[in-house]
Write an enzyme that holds these catalytic residues in place. Structure first.
Site, PDB file in Angstrom:
ATOM      1  N   ASP A   1      12.756  14.717  56.567  1.00  0.00           N
ATOM      2  CA  ASP A   1      12.925  13.280  56.754  1.00  0.00           C
ATOM      3  C   ASP A   1      11.565  12.643  56.962  1.00  0.00           C
ATOM      4  OD1 ASP A   1      13.819  10.634  57.947  1.00  0.00           O
ATOM      5  OD2 ASP A   1      15.759  11.646  57.832  1.00  0.00           O
TER       6      ASP A   1
ATOM      7  N   ASP B   1       8.756  12.643  52.144  1.00  0.00           N
ATOM      8  CA  ASP B   1       8.998  11.424  51.374  1.00  0.00           C
ATOM      9  C   ASP B   1       9.573  11.897  50.053  1.00  0.00           C
ATOM     10  OD1 ASP B   1       8.914   9.255  49.662  1.00  0.00           O
ATOM     11  OD2 ASP B   1       6.847   8.699  50.113  1.00  0.00           O
ATOM     12  N   VAL B   2      10.861  11.647  49.828  1.00  0.00           N
ATOM     13  CA  VAL B   2      11.528  12.225  48.658  1.00  0.00           C
ATOM     14  C   VAL B   2      10.976  11.699  47.342  1.00  0.00           C
ATOM     15  CG1 VAL B   2      13.666  12.744  49.879  1.00  0.00           C
ATOM     16  CG2 VAL B   2      13.412  10.517  48.727  1.00  0.00           C
TER      17      VAL B   2
ATOM     18  N   ASN C   1      20.527  14.156  50.377  1.00  0.00           N
ATOM     19  CA  ASN C   1      21.251  13.082  51.056  1.00  0.00           C
ATOM     20  C   ASN C   1      20.434  11.801  51.187  1.00  0.00           C
ATOM     21  OD1 ASN C   1      23.103  11.795  53.202  1.00  0.00           O
ATOM     22  ND2 ASN C   1      21.167  12.068  54.294  1.00  0.00           N
TER      23      ASN C   1
ATOM     24  N   TYR D   1      22.470  -0.771  43.932  1.00  0.00           N
ATOM     25  CA  TYR D   1      22.817   0.451  44.679  1.00  0.00           C
ATOM     26  C   TYR D   1      23.894   1.233  43.940  1.00  0.00           C
ATOM     27  CZ  TYR D   1      24.623   3.392  48.464  1.00  0.00           C
ATOM     28  OH  TYR D   1      25.060   4.461  49.223  1.00  0.00           O
TER      29      TYR D   1
ATOM     30  N   LYS E   1      23.637   5.083  42.398  1.00  0.00           N
ATOM     31  CA  LYS E   1      24.548   6.159  42.788  1.00  0.00           C
ATOM     32  C   LYS E   1      25.347   6.676  41.599  1.00  0.00           C
ATOM     33  CE  LYS E   1      23.426   6.703  47.062  1.00  0.00           C
ATOM     34  NZ  LYS E   1      22.867   7.989  47.530  1.00  0.00           N
TER      35      LYS E   1
ATOM     36  N   VAL F   1      31.202   4.479  55.940  1.00  0.00           N
ATOM     37  CA  VAL F   1      31.187   5.117  57.254  1.00  0.00           C
ATOM     38  C   VAL F   1      30.410   4.195  58.192  1.00  0.00           C
ATOM     39  CG1 VAL F   1      30.468   7.157  58.555  1.00  0.00           C
ATOM     40  CG2 VAL F   1      31.228   7.402  56.176  1.00  0.00           C
TER      41      VAL F   1
ATOM     42  N   THR G   1      28.028   4.099  60.116  1.00  0.00           N
ATOM     43  CA  THR G   1      26.682   4.476  60.543  1.00  0.00           C
ATOM     44  C   THR G   1      25.824   3.209  60.553  1.00  0.00           C
ATOM     45  OG1 THR G   1      26.041   4.891  58.262  1.00  0.00           O
ATOM     46  CG2 THR G   1      26.887   6.771  59.509  1.00  0.00           C
TER      47      THR G   1
END
Length: 267
Positions: A39, A65-66, A92, A161, A165, A196, A198
């Site tokens: 992360d 850093d992806v 994720n 977004y 996805k 969710v 979050t």
């Protein structure tokens, strides 16, 4: 031992410092896996330290850093060194920036493309390289990508977004085919989480009200629930358990699939 037992498996979870990623890391560890949390947030080190231990499990944290290929190379090497191999990769990490198409900001589009599409692509690339025969781990395994119910429905305010996805879904299926054709021994699947509550989920609901699409965040959440046959929002545990399933031997003949974990919202 059951087919859901991950004892002896080694996992890397991106975006594991909070939210769904943290829940997925905890579920994998609870099933017996050793886990590296990757992360940008250094708080991932505390999360890793708090994962269920014992029984030979070892956990660690690496900063990632992806969108940066050198970070991926370092994260994979760190995982293999710390855990002795790599059997499970959970892509994720992702971001959501709401907006109406008439007001779209090119910088927001680029950022979502970089994190959600490029980040997942690099994860697949380096996961396959590590797990294929001759790789740093070299014993095959499973990659689980995190898409979204947004890839399967037309919900207002999240067009870009949703597109990113949807791209994760396509990447998953092509990666599974390439892995099979080239004999890598790596299954590649994805999950489609529903909403969710979050921090990201709450932010999305607030954005829907700010954009004028719903009268309040509560009304936006109610609209999601109304579209969901199960009649509720998802939980972190709902999503995490699905990832454990796809990473386990219970899913040994599940490959190139997208698993909806959305209470029926996207059917």
């Amino acid at each position: 031992m059951t087919v859901f037992d991950l004892t002896g498996r080694r996992a890397l979870v991106t975006g594991g410092a909070q939210g769904l990623g943290e829940g997925m890391a905890r579920a994998l560890a609870a099933a017996g896996a050793s886990v590296v949390i990757a992360d940008l947030q250094d708080s991932g080190a505390q999360v890793a330290a708090g994962l269920p231990s014992g029984g030979g499990r070892h956990h660690a944290f690496t900063r990632l850093d992806v969108t940066a290929e050198p970070d991926w190379e370092r994260a994979i090497a760190t995982t293999v060194d710390a855990l002795g191999g790599l059997d499970i990769l959970v892509n994720n990490a992702g971001i959501e920036i709401s907006g109406l198409l008439t007001e779209v900001d090119p910088d927001d589009v680029r950022r979502m493309l970089e994190v959600n599409v490029l980040g997942t692509t690099l994860g697949i690339k380096h996961g396959l390289r590590a797990m294929r025969p001759g790789g740093a781990a070299g014993s095959g395994g499973a990659i689980v990508n995190v898409s979204s119910v947004a890839a399967t429905i037309a919900f207002p305010g999240i067009s870009v977004y949703s597109a990113t996805k949807s791209a994760v879904d396509r990447l998953t299926r092509v990666a599974a085919m390439e892995s099979g054709k080239l004999g890598y021994g790596v299954r590649v699947n994805c999950v489609y989480p529903g909403l969710v509550p979050t921090a990201m989920g709450a932010g999305l609901a607030n954005d829907m009200a700010t954009l004028g699409l719903y009268g309040s965040a509560e009304e936006a959440v109610g609209a999601v629930v109304d579209l969901t046959p199960s009649g509720r929002l998802g939980t972190v545990e709902d999503m995490a358990d699905a990832v454990v399933f796809l990473a386990s031997d219970a899913a040994r003949f599940v490959n190139g699939a997208g698993l909806p974990v959305d209470g029926g919202m996207g059917m």
